[in-house]
Design a protein around this motif. Structure first.
Motif, PDB file in Angstrom:
ATOM      1  N   MET A   1       0.823  -1.197   0.000  1.00  0.00           N
ATOM      2  CA  MET A   1       0.000   0.000   0.000  1.00  0.00           C
ATOM      3  C   MET A   1       0.864   1.256   0.000  1.00  0.00           C
ATOM      4  N   ALA A   2       2.041   1.187   0.637  1.00  0.00           N
ATOM      5  CA  ALA A   2       2.925   2.344   0.667  1.00  0.00           C
ATOM      6  C   ALA A   2       3.359   2.716  -0.753  1.00  0.00           C
ATOM      7  N   ASP A   3       3.637   1.700  -1.578  1.00  0.00           N
ATOM      8  CA  ASP A   3       4.013   1.967  -2.966  1.00  0.00           C
ATOM      9  C   ASP A   3       2.873   2.622  -3.725  1.00  0.00           C
ATOM     10  N   GLU A   4       1.648   2.211  -3.425  1.00  0.00           N
ATOM     11  CA  GLU A   4       0.476   2.791  -4.078  1.00  0.00           C
ATOM     12  C   GLU A   4       0.379   4.284  -3.750  1.00  0.00           C
ATOM     13  N   LYS A   5       0.641   4.649  -2.510  1.00  0.00           N
ATOM     14  CA  LYS A   5       0.600   6.056  -2.103  1.00  0.00           C
ATOM     15  C   LYS A   5       1.709   6.838  -2.798  1.00  0.00           C
ATOM     16  N   LYS A   6       2.910   6.238  -2.894  1.00  0.00           N
ATOM     17  CA  LYS A   6       4.025   6.906  -3.580  1.00  0.00           C
ATOM     18  C   LYS A   6       3.687   7.126  -5.051  1.00  0.00           C
ATOM     19  N   ASP A   7       3.098   6.100  -5.683  1.00  0.00           N
ATOM     20  CA  ASP A   7       2.703   6.215  -7.081  1.00  0.00           C
ATOM     21  C   ASP A   7       1.683   7.330  -7.266  1.00  0.00           C
ATOM     22  N   ARG A   8       0.761   7.434  -6.331  1.00  0.00           N
ATOM     23  CA  ARG A   8      -0.266   8.473  -6.389  1.00  0.00           C
ATOM     24  C   ARG A   8       0.389   9.853  -6.365  1.00  0.00           C
ATOM     25  N   PHE A   9       1.343  10.048  -5.463  1.00  0.00           N
ATOM     26  CA  PHE A   9       2.031  11.328  -5.383  1.00  0.00           C
ATOM     27  C   PHE A   9       2.879  11.585  -6.628  1.00  0.00           C
ATOM     28  N   LYS A  10       3.487  10.543  -7.172  1.00  0.00           N
ATOM     29  CA  LYS A  10       4.265  10.712  -8.401  1.00  0.00           C
ATOM     30  C   LYS A  10       3.370  11.166  -9.554  1.00  0.00           C
ATOM     31  N   ARG A  11       2.172  10.593  -9.651  1.00  0.00           N
ATOM     32  CA  ARG A  11       1.233  10.994 -10.713  1.00  0.00           C
ATOM     33  C   ARG A  11       0.806  12.443 -10.519  1.00  0.00           C
ATOM     34  N   ILE A  12       0.561  12.826  -9.283  1.00  0.00           N
ATOM     35  CA  ILE A  12       0.170  14.212  -9.010  1.00  0.00           C
ATOM     36  C   ILE A  12       1.314  15.155  -9.348  1.00  0.00           C
ATOM     37  N   ASP A  13       2.533  14.804  -8.943  1.00  0.00           N
ATOM     38  CA  ASP A  13       3.696  15.637  -9.263  1.00  0.00           C
ATOM     39  C   ASP A  13       3.863  15.802 -10.765  1.00  0.00           C
ATOM     40  N   LYS A  51       0.796  22.314  -0.511  1.00  0.00           N
ATOM     41  CA  LYS A  51      -0.229  21.479   0.125  1.00  0.00           C
ATOM     42  C   LYS A  51       0.053  19.997  -0.109  1.00  0.00           C
ATOM     43  N   MET A  52       0.509  19.662  -1.298  1.00  0.00           N
ATOM     44  CA  MET A  52       0.836  18.266  -1.593  1.00  0.00           C
ATOM     45  C   MET A  52       2.011  17.809  -0.729  1.00  0.00           C
ATOM     46  N   GLU A  53       2.969  18.676  -0.505  1.00  0.00           N
ATOM     47  CA  GLU A  53       4.106  18.334   0.354  1.00  0.00           C
ATOM     48  C   GLU A  53       3.634  18.079   1.788  1.00  0.00           C
ATOM     49  N   GLU A  54       2.698  18.886   2.256  1.00  0.00           N
ATOM     50  CA  GLU A  54       2.128  18.675   3.589  1.00  0.00           C
ATOM     51  C   GLU A  54       1.426  17.312   3.663  1.00  0.00           C
ATOM     52  N   LEU A  55       0.645  17.001   2.639  1.00  0.00           N
ATOM     53  CA  LEU A  55      -0.028  15.695   2.599  1.00  0.00           C
ATOM     54  C   LEU A  55       0.975  14.554   2.595  1.00  0.00           C
ATOM     55  N   ARG A  56       2.026  14.725   1.822  1.00  0.00           N
ATOM     56  CA  ARG A  56       3.062  13.704   1.729  1.00  0.00           C
ATOM     57  C   ARG A  56       3.697  13.473   3.107  1.00  0.00           C
ATOM     58  N   LYS A  57       3.987  14.559   3.817  1.00  0.00           N
ATOM     59  CA  LYS A  57       4.569  14.447   5.157  1.00  0.00           C
ATOM     60  C   LYS A  57       3.602  13.756   6.110  1.00  0.00           C
ATOM     61  N   ASN A  58       2.323  14.122   6.041  1.00  0.00           N
ATOM     62  CA  ASN A  58       1.331  13.514   6.922  1.00  0.00           C
ATOM     63  C   ASN A  58       1.171  12.024   6.652  1.00  0.00           C
ATOM     64  N   GLU A  59       1.303  11.626   5.398  1.00  0.00           N
ATOM     65  CA  GLU A  59       1.183  10.202   5.043  1.00  0.00           C
ATOM     66  C   GLU A  59       2.345   9.403   5.634  1.00  0.00           C
ATOM     67  N   ASN A  60       3.487  10.055   5.770  1.00  0.00           N
ATOM     68  CA  ASN A  60       4.683   9.355   6.251  1.00  0.00           C
ATOM     69  C   ASN A  60       4.779   9.323   7.771  1.00  0.00           C
ATOM     70  N   GLU A  61       3.916  10.045   8.445  1.00  0.00           N
ATOM     71  CA  GLU A  61       3.973  10.070   9.917  1.00  0.00           C
ATOM     72  C   GLU A  61       3.200   8.939  10.525  1.00  0.00           C
TER      73      GLU A  61
END
Length: 61
Positions: A1-13, A51-61
């Motif tokens: 699932m962690a890879d899925e979240k990373k992929d999601r952020f990569k697509r957004i970026d 905002k995306m960076e904030e979300l990314r940080k929150n996902e990693n906490e």
């Protein structure tokens, strides 16, 4: 699932990068009114990236 979240952020970026490129292309052909709009668009993109960076940080906490 962690890879899925990373992929999601990569697509957004990637999408944000494409939008930024399009705004830059439009700005190159624009006049002074277009300059104001493109500046506002760039600021909105910057805010979205923050905002995306904030979300990314929150996902990693």
């Amino acid at each position: 699932m962690a890879d899925e979240k990373k992929d999601r952020f990569k697509r957004i970026d990637s999408a944000i990068d494409k939008i930024r490129e399009e705004v830059d292309d439009i700005a190159e052909g624009g006049k002074s009114a277009g300059d104001k709009v493109s500046k506002e668009a760039r600021e909105a993109i910057d805010a979205l990236e923050e905002k995306m960076e904030e979300l990314r940080k929150n996902e990693n906490e």
